[in-house]
Design an enzyme around this catalytic site. Structure first.
Site, PDB file in Angstrom:
ATOM      1  N   ASN A  12       0.868  -1.181   0.000  1.00 32.80           N
ATOM      2  CA  ASN A  12       0.000   0.000   0.000  1.00 32.80           C
ATOM      3  C   ASN A  12       0.902   1.228   0.000  1.00 32.80           C
ATOM      4  O   ASN A  12       1.501   1.563   1.018  1.00 32.80           O
ATOM      5  CB  ASN A  12      -0.890  -0.038   1.253  1.00 32.80           C
ATOM      6  CG  ASN A  12      -1.711   1.226   1.410  1.00 32.80           C
ATOM      7  OD1 ASN A  12      -1.818   2.031   0.484  1.00 32.80           O
ATOM      8  ND2 ASN A  12      -2.293   1.399   2.592  1.00 32.80           N
ATOM      9  N   TRP A  13       0.983   1.880  -1.149  1.00 31.57           N
ATOM     10  CA  TRP A  13       1.914   3.016  -1.259  1.00 31.57           C
ATOM     11  C   TRP A  13       1.371   4.294  -0.627  1.00 31.57           C
ATOM     12  O   TRP A  13       2.082   5.286  -0.548  1.00 31.57           O
ATOM     13  CB  TRP A  13       2.258   3.258  -2.729  1.00 31.57           C
ATOM     14  CG  TRP A  13       3.201   2.239  -3.303  1.00 31.57           C
ATOM     15  CD1 TRP A  13       3.824   1.227  -2.606  1.00 31.57           C
ATOM     16  CD2 TRP A  13       3.648   2.121  -4.654  1.00 31.57           C
ATOM     17  NE1 TRP A  13       4.623   0.494  -3.447  1.00 31.57           N
ATOM     18  CE2 TRP A  13       4.537   1.026  -4.708  1.00 31.57           C
ATOM     19  CE3 TRP A  13       3.377   2.830  -5.818  1.00 31.57           C
ATOM     20  CZ2 TRP A  13       5.157   0.632  -5.894  1.00 31.57           C
ATOM     21  CZ3 TRP A  13       3.991   2.440  -7.008  1.00 31.57           C
ATOM     22  CH2 TRP A  13       4.878   1.353  -7.037  1.00 31.57           C
ATOM     23  N   LYS A  14       0.102   4.289  -0.267  1.00 32.04           N
ATOM     24  CA  LYS A  14      -0.499   5.490   0.341  1.00 32.04           C
ATOM     25  C   LYS A  14      -0.199   6.717  -0.538  1.00 32.04           C
ATOM     26  O   LYS A  14      -0.151   6.591  -1.754  1.00 32.04           O
ATOM     27  CB  LYS A  14      -0.003   5.657   1.781  1.00 32.04           C
ATOM     28  CG  LYS A  14      -0.159   4.366   2.588  1.00 32.04           C
ATOM     29  CD  LYS A  14       0.102   4.532   4.053  1.00 32.04           C
ATOM     30  CE  LYS A  14      -0.092   3.190   4.749  1.00 32.04           C
ATOM     31  NZ  LYS A  14      -0.021   3.269   6.201  1.00 32.04           N
ATOM     32  N   HIS A  99      -9.464   1.512   4.402  1.00 35.87           N
ATOM     33  CA  HIS A  99      -8.215   1.619   5.167  1.00 35.87           C
ATOM     34  C   HIS A  99      -8.442   2.566   6.346  1.00 35.87           C
ATOM     35  O   HIS A  99      -9.183   3.544   6.231  1.00 35.87           O
ATOM     36  CB  HIS A  99      -7.091   2.141   4.259  1.00 35.87           C
ATOM     37  CG  HIS A  99      -5.752   2.057   4.928  1.00 35.87           C
ATOM     38  ND1 HIS A  99      -5.331   3.011   5.832  1.00 35.87           N
ATOM     39  CD2 HIS A  99      -4.768   1.132   4.868  1.00 35.87           C
ATOM     40  CE1 HIS A  99      -4.142   2.660   6.291  1.00 35.87           C
ATOM     41  NE2 HIS A  99      -3.777   1.529   5.722  1.00 35.87           N
ATOM     42  N   GLU A 101      -6.784   4.885   7.543  1.00 38.82           N
ATOM     43  CA  GLU A 101      -6.509   6.305   7.272  1.00 38.82           C
ATOM     44  C   GLU A 101      -7.695   6.951   6.552  1.00 38.82           C
ATOM     45  O   GLU A 101      -8.018   8.111   6.803  1.00 38.82           O
ATOM     46  CB  GLU A 101      -5.209   6.435   6.465  1.00 38.82           C
ATOM     47  CG  GLU A 101      -3.996   6.155   7.356  1.00 38.82           C
ATOM     48  CD  GLU A 101      -2.823   5.504   6.655  1.00 38.82           C
ATOM     49  OE1 GLU A 101      -2.762   5.534   5.410  1.00 38.82           O
ATOM     50  OE2 GLU A 101      -1.963   4.941   7.366  1.00 38.82           O
ATOM     51  N   GLU A 171      -5.806  -4.808  10.117  1.00 41.16           N
ATOM     52  CA  GLU A 171      -4.713  -3.900  10.444  1.00 41.16           C
ATOM     53  C   GLU A 171      -5.028  -3.153  11.736  1.00 41.16           C
ATOM     54  O   GLU A 171      -5.791  -2.171  11.719  1.00 41.16           O
ATOM     55  CB  GLU A 171      -4.532  -2.874   9.326  1.00 41.16           C
ATOM     56  CG  GLU A 171      -4.221  -3.486   7.977  1.00 41.16           C
ATOM     57  CD  GLU A 171      -3.571  -2.474   7.053  1.00 41.16           C
ATOM     58  OE1 GLU A 171      -2.459  -2.748   6.595  1.00 41.16           O
ATOM     59  OE2 GLU A 171      -4.145  -1.398   6.829  1.00 41.16           O
ATOM     60  N   GLY A 177       2.356   1.973  10.747  1.00 36.83           N
ATOM     61  CA  GLY A 177       3.348   3.039  10.633  1.00 36.83           C
ATOM     62  C   GLY A 177       4.034   3.381  11.941  1.00 36.83           C
ATOM     63  O   GLY A 177       4.727   4.392  12.046  1.00 36.83           O
ATOM     64  N   SER A 217       3.108  -2.410  10.274  1.00 35.85           N
ATOM     65  CA  SER A 217       4.545  -2.535  10.523  1.00 35.85           C
ATOM     66  C   SER A 217       5.121  -3.899  10.131  1.00 35.85           C
ATOM     67  O   SER A 217       6.001  -4.424  10.801  1.00 35.85           O
ATOM     68  CB  SER A 217       4.877  -2.206  11.985  1.00 35.85           C
ATOM     69  OG  SER A 217       4.540  -0.850  12.271  1.00 35.85           O
ATOM     70  N   GLY A 238       2.739  -1.174   4.167  1.00 35.66           N
ATOM     71  CA  GLY A 238       2.897   0.221   3.783  1.00 35.66           C
ATOM     72  C   GLY A 238       4.363   0.559   3.549  1.00 35.66           C
ATOM     73  O   GLY A 238       4.928   0.297   2.480  1.00 35.66           O
ATOM     74  N   GLY A 239       5.000   1.133   4.572  1.00 38.39           N
ATOM     75  CA  GLY A 239       6.361   1.659   4.454  1.00 38.39           C
ATOM     76  C   GLY A 239       7.351   0.729   3.774  1.00 38.39           C
ATOM     77  O   GLY A 239       8.122   1.161   2.906  1.00 38.39           O
TER      78      GLY A 239
END
Ligand code: PGA
Length: 256
Positions: A12-14, A99, A101, A171, A177, A217, A238-239
């Site tokens: 997930n590149w956000k 998601h 966010e 999640e 994150g 994470s 993500g990251g």
């Protein structure tokens, strides 16, 4: 009865990467995508809307490419929104929904996701439906009830045949994150409870077919732990999905 579910890694590149950066990733990922596919694993990324087309055009065809949201209406007066026909025309058939966010910053609800899930399934597309609790809910021991409600609302009104096409991503918000990943035991415990909610809704056969990912994470050095758990079918990352090296590390440790 346990059935083999194909493992899935989704990045997930956000709100990261410009189109040229996304193109660079797409051009550089062929070898690792082939490696994953040859090991029977599905791999994908979810770029921003403006990067989708360049990733479609430059990535190997086996890379799953997902949008990070969609509107349930085909067209009309919805300023700032993107529709399913728009995604289909550029070759996108997967979409992440709900998601945390988007739930936090855009007020997205499970019932709103339900409408989007139905619209995607009607178009033979794959929704990746996210759920997960806040730290407060986790500390109050309310995780399972909270997530069960998200699942019941997200899956409301689906047939068994539709339900089995949805991918779920659990999640915990406190793990996203933050570098504080949930232990594999916590992730498995919650994901097994999600599967049992799905079993209650759709029966065992369907529940056993639904892929449920863990996210929060996940890194190259901890992904393997989750994969050893029986109900965890992959990861939403993500990251650690942004750089080619780290994405390769995720794949290599996933197949181990
Ligand atoms: P993270 O994000 O891997 O950076 O924690 C996961 C996600 O939000 O999907």
């Amino acid at each position: 009865m346990t059935m083999a579910r194909k493992k899935l890694l989704l990045g997930n590149w956000k709100m990261n990467k410009t189109p040229s950066e996304a193109k660079e990733f797409a051009l550089g990922c062929s070898e690792m995508v082939h490696f994953a596919v040859s090991h029977g694993i599905d791999v994908g990324v979810a770029p921003t809307f403006v990067c989708l087309q360049t990733v479609v055009e430059n990535a190997p065809k086996d890379l799953i490419i997902a949008a990070q949201n969609v509107n349930e209406h085909d067209h009309g007066a919805y300023t700032g929104e993107i529709s399913i026909p728009m995604l289909k025309e550029i070759g996108i058939s997967w979409v992440i929904l709900g998601h945390s966010e988007r739930r936090t910053y855009n007020g997205e609800t499970s019932l709103a996701c339900n409408a989007k899930i139905k619209a995607l399934l009607a178009n033979s597309m794959t929704p990746v439906y996210c759920c997960g609790e806040t730290l407060e809910t986790f500390e109050q021991g309310q995780t399972k009830a909270f997530v069960a409600k998200q699942i019941e609302e997200g899956f409301a009104g689906l047939s068994k045949e539709e339900a089995e096409k949805v991918v779920v991503a659990y999640e915990p918000i406190w793990a996203i994150g933050t570098g504080k990943n949930a232990t594999k035991e916590i992730a498995e415990d919650t994901i097994a409870s999600i599967r049992s909610v799905l079993k209650g809704l759709f029966g065992e056969q369907t529940a056993e077919k639904i892929r449920i990912l863990y996210g929060g994470s996940v890194k190259p050095n901890n992904i393997a732990e989750y994969m050893s758990e029986k109900d965890i079918d992959g990861a939403l990352v993500g990251g650690a999905s942004l750089a080619l090296d780290s994405y390769r590390g995720l794949i290599e440790n996933l197949v181990k």
